[in-house]
Write a protein that holds these residues in place. Structure first.
Motif, PDB file in Angstrom:
ATOM      1  N   GLU A 188      -6.684  -6.177  -1.123  1.00 52.17           N
ATOM      2  CA  GLU A 188      -8.149  -6.163  -1.030  1.00 52.17           C
ATOM      3  C   GLU A 188      -8.737  -5.129  -1.993  1.00 52.17           C
ATOM      4  O   GLU A 188      -9.779  -5.365  -2.624  1.00 52.17           O
ATOM      5  N   ARG A 189      -8.078  -4.003  -2.139  1.00 50.77           N
ATOM      6  CA  ARG A 189      -8.536  -2.988  -3.091  1.00 50.77           C
ATOM      7  C   ARG A 189      -8.509  -3.527  -4.523  1.00 50.77           C
ATOM      8  O   ARG A 189      -9.407  -3.252  -5.330  1.00 50.77           O
TER       9      ARG A 189
ATOM     10  N   SER B 212     -12.890   2.665  -8.685  1.00 50.50           N
ATOM     11  CA  SER B 212     -13.752   1.505  -8.447  1.00 50.50           C
ATOM     12  C   SER B 212     -13.619   0.952  -7.028  1.00 50.50           C
ATOM     13  O   SER B 212     -14.355   0.046  -6.648  1.00 50.50           O
ATOM     14  N   ILE B 213     -12.690   1.483  -6.263  1.00 42.33           N
ATOM     15  CA  ILE B 213     -12.452   0.997  -4.902  1.00 42.33           C
ATOM     16  C   ILE B 213     -13.483   1.621  -3.960  1.00 42.33           C
ATOM     17  O   ILE B 213     -13.673   2.839  -3.971  1.00 42.33           O
ATOM     18  N   PRO B 214     -14.161   0.817  -3.141  1.00 42.55           N
ATOM     19  CA  PRO B 214     -15.142   1.376  -2.195  1.00 42.55           C
ATOM     20  C   PRO B 214     -14.496   2.372  -1.238  1.00 42.55           C
ATOM     21  O   PRO B 214     -13.335   2.224  -0.854  1.00 42.55           O
TER      22      PRO B 214
ATOM     23  N   ASP C 215      -4.796 -10.764  -8.752  1.00 45.40           N
ATOM     24  CA  ASP C 215      -4.893  -9.633  -7.819  1.00 45.40           C
ATOM     25  C   ASP C 215      -3.540  -9.358  -7.175  1.00 45.40           C
ATOM     26  O   ASP C 215      -3.296  -9.643  -5.996  1.00 45.40           O
TER      27      ASP C 215
ATOM     28  N   LYS D  63      -9.185  -6.301  -5.692  1.00 44.90           N
ATOM     29  CA  LYS D  63     -10.288  -7.203  -6.013  1.00 44.90           C
ATOM     30  C   LYS D  63     -11.500  -6.482  -6.585  1.00 44.90           C
ATOM     31  O   LYS D  63     -12.346  -7.101  -7.237  1.00 44.90           O
ATOM     32  N   TYR D  64     -11.602  -5.190  -6.345  1.00 44.96           N
ATOM     33  CA  TYR D  64     -12.762  -4.433  -6.803  1.00 44.96           C
ATOM     34  C   TYR D  64     -12.534  -3.778  -8.164  1.00 44.96           C
ATOM     35  O   TYR D  64     -13.443  -3.142  -8.714  1.00 44.96           O
ATOM     36  N   ILE D  65     -11.342  -3.897  -8.691  1.00 41.55           N
ATOM     37  CA  ILE D  65     -10.972  -3.162  -9.907  1.00 41.55           C
ATOM     38  C   ILE D  65     -10.984  -4.093 -11.114  1.00 41.55           C
ATOM     39  O   ILE D  65     -10.250  -5.080 -11.167  1.00 41.55           O
TER      40      ILE D  65
END
Length: 271
Positions: free
Chosen positions: A161-162, A174-176, A220, A164-166
């Motif tokens: 899941e992390r 870039s990870i929330p 991913d 996907k944000y990068i």
């Protein structure tokens, strides 16, 4: 190890064994390779690189040293390493000239199988016909009919899941924050952690790519064994032995074959 960069750690004296072998065997030429950090390492006030070079001179060798970048010699990876080359014939060795081209990550791995997190294909299929593959991929495939060891370590769902944000070229930053709750201090993460490769450029350094969570440029997931091997310039017919964790470390520790080839070809030009 950045925490033990002093001579109290016996692992930091392994160069002594290399020196001992050269002294006993007395080869006409030797090639010594180590991490760039050795150029900054000191034993008290003395620079270790200078110390090693002087030791080689003491046992009869003419030595030259240089930092070489693998990406300057056809390897799709921005990897810098210290090379010390010595000979017993008094030859003033000149290192090979850099190539006038570089190889990108996409050129290196885009013909390899599309894989999922944790997937294992011990024998897969190329996704691009040989004639349509990049010159680099064709070179890697010369003696291989199918890509082997397409092995991706399985990451936890929250790790995927992390990913996907990068974006390409980005890292953990870039990870929330809500996905990084298990990090006591997110700001202390190394810049190379959760790094997604840029498809149009050479890769960052392939060390232990599983531990650093290097991410495929377009998928991913982490890198497969074969993809990491390609980025190190190992041809597809090269088979790695041992448990997957050992194989990943072997690949990360290796001198890229095409970089080694460039140095050795230059040595062979001297009579």
């Amino acid at each position: 190890n950045t925490k033990t960069r002093d001579m109290s750690n016996p692992n930091n004296r392994m160069f002594e064994e290399f020196l001992r072998f050269v002294d006993k065997i007395a080869p006409t030429w030797f090639v010594f390779e180590n991490v760039y950090g050795l150029t900054k390492f000191k034993n008290g006030e003395e620079n270790i690189q200078n110390h090693i070079e002087n030791r080689f001179r003491h046992i009869g060798y003419t030595v030259k040293s240089k930092i070489l970048y693998a990406s300057d010699f056809g390897v799709p990876q921005r990897r810098n390493r210290l090379f010390i080359v010595g000979n017993r014939n008094g030859i003033d060795f000149e290192f090979p000239k850099e190539f006038d081209y570089s190889v990108s990550v996409d050129e290196a791995i885009s013909d390899l199988p599309v894989l999922e997190n944790g997937e294992i294909q011990m024998k897969g299929e190329y996704t691009v016909p040989f004639e349509q593959a990049s010159p680099y991929a064709q070179f890697m495939r010369q003696k291989s009919k199918a890509p082997t060891q397409n092995i991706v370590s399985r990451n936890k769902d929250y790790v995927v899941e992390r990913y996907k944000y990068i974006g390409q070229g980005e890292n953990w930053s870039s990870i929330p924050d809500h996905l990084m709750g298990n990090y006591a201090d997110k700001k202390r993460c190394h810049s190379g952690i959760y790094k997604r490769l840029i498809g149009s450029k050479p890769s960052v350094v392939i060390s232990n790519y599983r531990k650093s969570m290097l991410i495929h440029p377009h998928q991913d997931r982490g890198l497969s064994v074969r993809e990491a091997a390609r980025l190190q310039s190992f041809p597809d017919d090269f088979i790695f032995e041992g448990p997957v964790s050992y194989v990943q470390q072997q690949i990360g520790n290796a001198v890229p074959p095409l970089l080694a080839k460039a140095v050795m070809k230059k040595i062979l030009t001297y009579k």
